[in-house]
Design a protein around this motif. Structure first.
Motif, PDB file in Angstrom:
ATOM      1  N   GLY A  36       0.848  -1.202   0.078  1.00 50.82           N
ATOM      2  CA  GLY A  36       0.017  -0.017  -0.185  1.00 50.82           C
ATOM      3  C   GLY A  36       0.890   1.175   0.008  1.00 50.82           C
ATOM      4  N   ARG A  37       2.016   0.882   0.554  1.00 47.03           N
ATOM      5  CA  ARG A  37       2.928   2.136   0.598  1.00 47.03           C
ATOM      6  C   ARG A  37       3.510   2.842  -0.907  1.00 47.03           C
ATOM      7  NH1 ARG A  37       3.883   0.565   5.954  1.00 47.03           N
ATOM      8  NH2 ARG A  37       5.591  -1.028   5.255  1.00 47.03           N
ATOM      9  N   HIS A  38       3.582   1.772  -1.779  1.00 52.81           N
ATOM     10  CA  HIS A  38       3.777   2.193  -3.226  1.00 52.81           C
ATOM     11  C   HIS A  38       3.084   3.710  -3.509  1.00 52.81           C
ATOM     12  CE1 HIS A  38       5.592  -1.809  -4.345  1.00 52.81           C
ATOM     13  NE2 HIS A  38       5.884  -1.621  -3.058  1.00 52.81           N
ATOM     14  N   LEU A  39       1.854   3.700  -3.261  1.00 54.20           N
ATOM     15  CA  LEU A  39       1.075   4.988  -3.593  1.00 54.20           C
ATOM     16  C   LEU A  39       1.929   6.129  -3.249  1.00 54.20           C
ATOM     17  CD1 LEU A  39      -1.363   5.901  -4.976  1.00 54.20           C
ATOM     18  CD2 LEU A  39      -2.480   6.133  -2.554  1.00 54.20           C
ATOM     19  N   ALA A  40       2.318   6.125  -1.958  1.00 56.10           N
ATOM     20  CA  ALA A  40       3.179   7.258  -1.525  1.00 56.10           C
ATOM     21  C   ALA A  40       4.480   7.216  -2.383  1.00 56.10           C
ATOM     22  CB  ALA A  40       3.661   6.895  -0.179  1.00 56.10           C
ATOM     23  N   ALA A  41       4.996   6.410  -2.786  1.00 57.10           N
ATOM     24  CA  ALA A  41       6.233   6.514  -3.709  1.00 57.10           C
ATOM     25  C   ALA A  41       5.729   7.257  -4.996  1.00 57.10           C
ATOM     26  CB  ALA A  41       6.667   5.298  -4.102  1.00 57.10           C
ATOM     27  N   ILE A  42       4.481   6.782  -5.344  1.00 61.08           N
ATOM     28  CA  ILE A  42       4.030   7.872  -6.654  1.00 61.08           C
ATOM     29  C   ILE A  42       3.690   9.019  -6.374  1.00 61.08           C
ATOM     30  CG2 ILE A  42       2.099   7.739  -8.404  1.00 61.08           C
ATOM     31  CD1 ILE A  42       2.094   4.556  -7.929  1.00 61.08           C
ATOM     32  N   HIS A 100      -3.359  10.809 -13.189  1.00 60.39           N
ATOM     33  CA  HIS A 100      -3.113  10.152 -12.035  1.00 60.39           C
ATOM     34  C   HIS A 100      -4.424   9.896 -11.565  1.00 60.39           C
ATOM     35  CE1 HIS A 100      -1.575   8.775  -8.217  1.00 60.39           C
ATOM     36  NE2 HIS A 100      -2.294   9.946  -7.438  1.00 60.39           N
ATOM     37  N   HIS A 101      -5.235  11.034 -11.341  1.00 62.08           N
ATOM     38  CA  HIS A 101      -6.601  10.863 -11.006  1.00 62.08           C
ATOM     39  C   HIS A 101      -7.448  10.070 -11.594  1.00 62.08           C
ATOM     40  CE1 HIS A 101      -6.199  14.326  -7.658  1.00 62.08           C
ATOM     41  NE2 HIS A 101      -5.553  13.438  -7.520  1.00 62.08           N
ATOM     42  N   ASP A 102      -7.345  10.065 -12.981  1.00 65.18           N
ATOM     43  CA  ASP A 102      -8.166   9.281 -13.883  1.00 65.18           C
ATOM     44  C   ASP A 102      -8.124   7.810 -13.542  1.00 65.18           C
ATOM     45  OD1 ASP A 102      -9.431  11.743 -14.986  1.00 65.18           O
ATOM     46  OD2 ASP A 102      -8.480  11.481 -16.990  1.00 65.18           O
ATOM     47  N   ILE A 103      -6.759   7.675 -13.295  1.00 68.34           N
ATOM     48  CA  ILE A 103      -6.352   6.016 -12.921  1.00 68.34           C
ATOM     49  C   ILE A 103      -7.045   5.841 -11.660  1.00 68.34           C
ATOM     50  CG2 ILE A 103      -4.685   4.446 -12.414  1.00 68.34           C
ATOM     51  CD1 ILE A 103      -2.775   6.308 -14.480  1.00 68.34           C
ATOM     52  N   GLU A 104      -6.857   6.563 -10.608  1.00 70.79           N
ATOM     53  CA  GLU A 104      -7.648   6.077  -9.449  1.00 70.79           C
ATOM     54  C   GLU A 104      -9.362   5.983  -9.667  1.00 70.79           C
ATOM     55  OE1 GLU A 104      -4.566   8.087  -6.320  1.00 70.79           O
ATOM     56  OE2 GLU A 104      -6.314   9.412  -6.847  1.00 70.79           O
ATOM     57  N   GLU A 105      -9.776   6.990 -10.249  1.00 72.67           N
ATOM     58  CA  GLU A 105     -11.176   7.122 -10.410  1.00 72.67           C
ATOM     59  C   GLU A 105     -11.849   5.664 -11.198  1.00 72.67           C
ATOM     60  OE1 GLU A 105     -13.613   9.265  -9.365  1.00 72.67           O
ATOM     61  OE2 GLU A 105     -12.351  10.494  -8.298  1.00 72.67           O
ATOM     62  N   HIS A 106     -11.078   5.337 -12.214  1.00 72.79           N
ATOM     63  CA  HIS A 106     -11.414   4.340 -13.005  1.00 72.79           C
ATOM     64  C   HIS A 106     -11.140   2.939 -12.827  1.00 72.79           C
ATOM     65  CE1 HIS A 106     -13.486   7.332 -15.561  1.00 72.79           C
ATOM     66  NE2 HIS A 106     -12.364   8.008 -15.623  1.00 72.79           N
ATOM     67  N   GLU A 184      -3.692   0.041   3.854  1.00 73.95           N
ATOM     68  CA  GLU A 184      -4.173  -1.316   4.087  1.00 73.95           C
ATOM     69  C   GLU A 184      -4.731  -2.055   3.075  1.00 73.95           C
ATOM     70  OE1 GLU A 184      -3.182  -1.960   8.910  1.00 73.95           O
ATOM     71  OE2 GLU A 184      -5.371  -1.545   8.096  1.00 73.95           O
ATOM     72  N   ALA A 185      -5.737  -1.312   2.626  1.00 72.10           N
ATOM     73  CA  ALA A 185      -6.768  -1.471   1.719  1.00 72.10           C
ATOM     74  C   ALA A 185      -6.070  -1.701   0.295  1.00 72.10           C
ATOM     75  CB  ALA A 185      -7.810  -0.144   1.637  1.00 72.10           C
ATOM     76  N   ILE A 186      -5.295  -0.843  -0.135  1.00 72.05           N
ATOM     77  CA  ILE A 186      -4.619  -1.039  -1.340  1.00 72.05           C
ATOM     78  C   ILE A 186      -3.860  -2.453  -1.532  1.00 72.05           C
ATOM     79  CG2 ILE A 186      -2.582  -0.182  -2.822  1.00 72.05           C
ATOM     80  CD1 ILE A 186      -3.574   2.553  -1.915  1.00 72.05           C
ATOM     81  N   GLY A 187      -3.204  -2.789  -0.384  1.00 69.94           N
ATOM     82  CA  GLY A 187      -2.315  -4.037  -0.288  1.00 69.94           C
ATOM     83  C   GLY A 187      -3.325  -5.257  -0.213  1.00 69.94           C
ATOM     84  N   LEU A 188      -4.382  -4.935   0.507  1.00 72.44           N
ATOM     85  CA  LEU A 188      -5.353  -6.239   0.904  1.00 72.44           C
ATOM     86  C   LEU A 188      -6.118  -6.458  -0.414  1.00 72.44           C
ATOM     87  CD1 LEU A 188      -6.238  -8.370   2.911  1.00 72.44           C
ATOM     88  CD2 LEU A 188      -7.810  -6.743   4.039  1.00 72.44           C
ATOM     89  N   TYR A 189      -6.866  -5.546  -0.867  1.00 67.94           N
ATOM     90  CA  TYR A 189      -7.995  -5.592  -1.827  1.00 67.94           C
ATOM     91  C   TYR A 189      -7.186  -5.385  -3.206  1.00 67.94           C
ATOM     92  CZ  TYR A 189     -11.172  -5.093   2.131  1.00 67.94           C
ATOM     93  OH  TYR A 189     -11.591  -5.477   3.335  1.00 67.94           O
ATOM     94  N   LEU A 190      -6.194  -4.713  -3.503  1.00 67.50           N
ATOM     95  CA  LEU A 190      -5.821  -4.609  -4.923  1.00 67.50           C
ATOM     96  C   LEU A 190      -4.320  -5.254  -5.079  1.00 67.50           C
ATOM     97  CD1 LEU A 190      -6.375  -0.621  -5.110  1.00 67.50           C
ATOM     98  CD2 LEU A 190      -7.712  -2.235  -5.977  1.00 67.50           C
ATOM     99  N   ASP A 191      -3.757  -5.929  -4.250  1.00 64.29           N
ATOM    100  CA  ASP A 191      -2.611  -6.711  -4.188  1.00 64.29           C
ATOM    101  C   ASP A 191      -1.564  -5.596  -4.699  1.00 64.29           C
ATOM    102  OD1 ASP A 191      -3.495  -9.190  -3.671  1.00 64.29           O
ATOM    103  OD2 ASP A 191      -4.063  -9.594  -5.556  1.00 64.29           O
ATOM    104  N   GLY A 192      -1.581  -4.509  -4.152  1.00 68.23           N
ATOM    105  CA  GLY A 192      -0.683  -3.438  -4.234  1.00 68.23           C
ATOM    106  C   GLY A 192      -0.883  -2.517  -5.512  1.00 68.23           C
ATOM    107  N   ILE A 193       0.038  -1.783  -6.062  1.00 66.88           N
ATOM    108  CA  ILE A 193      -0.383  -0.752  -7.101  1.00 66.88           C
ATOM    109  C   ILE A 193       0.898  -1.243  -8.182  1.00 66.88           C
ATOM    110  CG2 ILE A 193      -0.242   1.560  -8.163  1.00 66.88           C
ATOM    111  CD1 ILE A 193      -1.445   2.472  -5.480  1.00 66.88           C
TER     112      ILE A 193
END
Length: 193
Positions: A36-42, A100-106, A184-193
């Motif tokens: 989930g912390r990969h989002l912070a790196a982006i 970046h926001h379009d990727i998150e939104e869609h 946590e949700a990114i890692g748990l539900y999205l298997d990271g970014i």
């Protein structure tokens, strides 16, 4: 969908006090949190670019001679040329953040909202509402950047400066909230970014 186009700049606000919080997810592991912390790196990459733009705008505003590092960005010390370059780099920032926001939104947000976890859904809804404010600021920055590039006046520069720094403070706050609440949700539900 809110129409923010007529809202005065000072009233465009992401309303930090209305942010719901995300409880810890019971099944989340240290690996999930690390993913989930990969989002912070982006986000750090975007914030680094914004920092560079802020430095350029501050130099132009102060009418300072740029440092060697900024000289390549600004190109010349001539104020008209500086204003044109400021318009161009602000316009670039608009395109990058919108993508970046379009990727998150869609992609990211629909998957997270589909988990049926009420607090997570509330956080996603708040993040989407913040995107509306940030997109309005991006639209305004894009418009004033174009005006600045075509008519590099002190007034147009001041307008671009004000919009950029309002955008920057909103994005810094938004990124921090998103990183904290979705880690946590990114890692748990999205298997990271």
């Amino acid at each position: 969908m809110q129409n923010l186009a007529q809202t005065p700049l000072n009233d465009l606000d992401i309303n930090e006090t209305e942010r719901p919080t995300m409880p810890h997810l019971e099944n989340a592991t240290d690996i999930d949190r690390r993913e989930g912390r990969h989002l912070a790196a982006i986000h750090r990459h975007y914030l680094s670019e914004m920092k560079q733009i802020a430095a350029v705008l501050e130099r132009i505003k102060a009418n300072d001679e740029p440092s060697d590092a900024l000289r390549d960005i600004i190109l010349h010390s001539d104020m008209r040329k500086n204003f044109e370059v400021a318009g161009t780099i602000c316009g670039h920032q608009c395109r990058v953040l919108k993508m970046h926001h379009d990727i998150e939104e869609h992609s990211m947000f629909p998957t997270l909202a589909a988990q049926g976890h009420a607090p997570l859904t509330k956080v996603v809804e708040k993040l989407r509402a913040e995107h509306l404010v940030i997109h309005e600021l991006l639209n305004r920055l894009g418009a004033i950047s174009e005006i600045l590039a075509n008519n590099p006046s002190a007034t147009n520069f001041e307008n671009a400066y004000a919009v950029f720094f309002k955008l920057r403070s909103s994005v810094v706050s938004h990124f921090s909230y998103e990183e904290t609440e979705l880690e946590e949700a990114i890692g748990l539900y999205l298997d990271g970014i």
